[in-house]
Design a protein around this motif. Sequence first.
Motif, short mmCIF file in Angstrom:
data_model
loop_
_atom_site.label_atom_id
_atom_site.label_comp_id
_atom_site.label_asym_id
_atom_site.label_seq_id
_atom_site.Cartn_x
_atom_site.Cartn_y
_atom_site.Cartn_z
N ASN A 177 -14.03 41.12 -5.27
CA ASN A 177 -12.82 41.73 -5.82
C ASN A 177 -12.22 42.73 -4.84
N TYR A 178 -13.06 43.41 -4.08
CA TYR A 178 -12.56 44.37 -3.09
C TYR A 178 -11.84 43.64 -1.96
N THR A 179 -12.35 42.47 -1.62
CA THR A 179 -11.67 41.64 -0.61
C THR A 179 -10.29 41.23 -1.11
N LEU A 180 -10.22 40.88 -2.39
CA LEU A 180 -8.95 40.49 -3.01
C LEU A 180 -7.94 41.64 -2.95
N ILE A 181 -8.40 42.86 -3.25
CA ILE A 181 -7.52 44.03 -3.21
C ILE A 181 -7.06 44.30 -1.78
N PHE A 182 -7.96 44.12 -0.82
CA PHE A 182 -7.61 44.31 0.59
C PHE A 182 -6.54 43.30 1.01
N MET A 207 -10.59 54.32 -3.51
CA MET A 207 -11.14 55.06 -4.64
C MET A 207 -12.16 54.24 -5.42
N LEU A 208 -11.95 52.92 -5.48
CA LEU A 208 -12.92 52.06 -6.16
C LEU A 208 -14.23 51.98 -5.39
#
Length: 395
Positions: A177-182, A207-208
């Motif tokens: 999910n962090y990759t998706l946000i990036f 922040m996440l």
Amino acid sequence: MSRKIKLPPFFIYIFILWYSTEIIFNSTLNSILGISIDKISNIIAWVVFVLLLVQIMFFQTYSKKELIIIVGITLPIVIATGLSGHRSIMSTWMFIVAAKNIDFEHILHIAYKILLIMIPIIILLSLSGIIDNRIMMRGSILRYSLGFSHPNQLGLRIFQLVAGYCYIHKDKVRKWNYTLIFLATIFLIKVPNSQAAYITMGTLLFMLLIYRYIIEKKKIYMELYKRCILWSTFCLGLFSILFSSIDISNYYILARLDSWLSSRFSVCHKVWSLYGVSFFGQRIYVTENERKLVGIKYSLWLDNAYVSILLRYGILVFLIFCIGYLCLIKAVRMQKDGILAIILFLYALYGTIETGLYMITHNIFLIAFSSLLYRKPLQSEDKLSNLPQMENIKK
């Protein structure tokens, strides 16, 4: 034995009608069946207004304390709306009041699904040439709207979609999910180049990651982290007002910051110097057509939510909104909803660069104010009975 079909609450139908059409009306679609979008938008706005009044007056009951609070806030908002000619805060307040009997998470799920459907539809219509893809320039950088009325609108909706996803899946955020946000952040830089959107999206990722680390390794710091979110939100509003009230060109570092943010603070200062601050609100002429009416020949804009509220709606409504927003973050902190606290802070950050902080169409999370107003939980009952698990973010 026949089973009764339980229909969704009346408010849900209003919300779906309003939110779906809001996204359509902020696209480059010019007309539907030969009727201009502006005309249809005006009709829908009045229909939604009437339906919300029906919901508030006939489908809800109130305690004496609730009525006093509602009337006490409604009166200055109505006065400020009349004096300013700007209806955004009135619209926001009506949705908050009308959402008494609806679970906040339920509304967020519906909004997320609408975004998940409408954003691809508008982008596909643009890529197929059915509606325009407006291309603008920021210096030498091309900015694409992909069917939305402005590149910033595309950025806004993508940020809404990702923020909604993070909130709905807050108990099962995984590494991918962090990759998706990036990747979403890179998209916002490369395609619409929307400063507000990519700054807030990048901050969301940062922040996440901190939130995940604290939960897994340093739980003792979680309360401090949430307190920092509250105080940082307060500082964003304070510095927005401070930087816009002075001639920022006299301060080198602040002038460089202002230049990077497309002169937002310095232009807000021009508007402030021209109109001053009122107690109950006033009409501000900043758009091209408005400026022609009063003979202002140079460009003006109000791209800071805090200054926009203060100058348009006056000191009283400004204090009501800002104090209420801080109280909401404090209530979220008390209910141990760290993800929602982060999202509310990010919209406060967004508000320093755009006016979307107080507009319900831009910041759908404002409906959480209904939980504060009616003293009801933000989470559904089944999640409240399992609060410790809310803070678990899976690997």
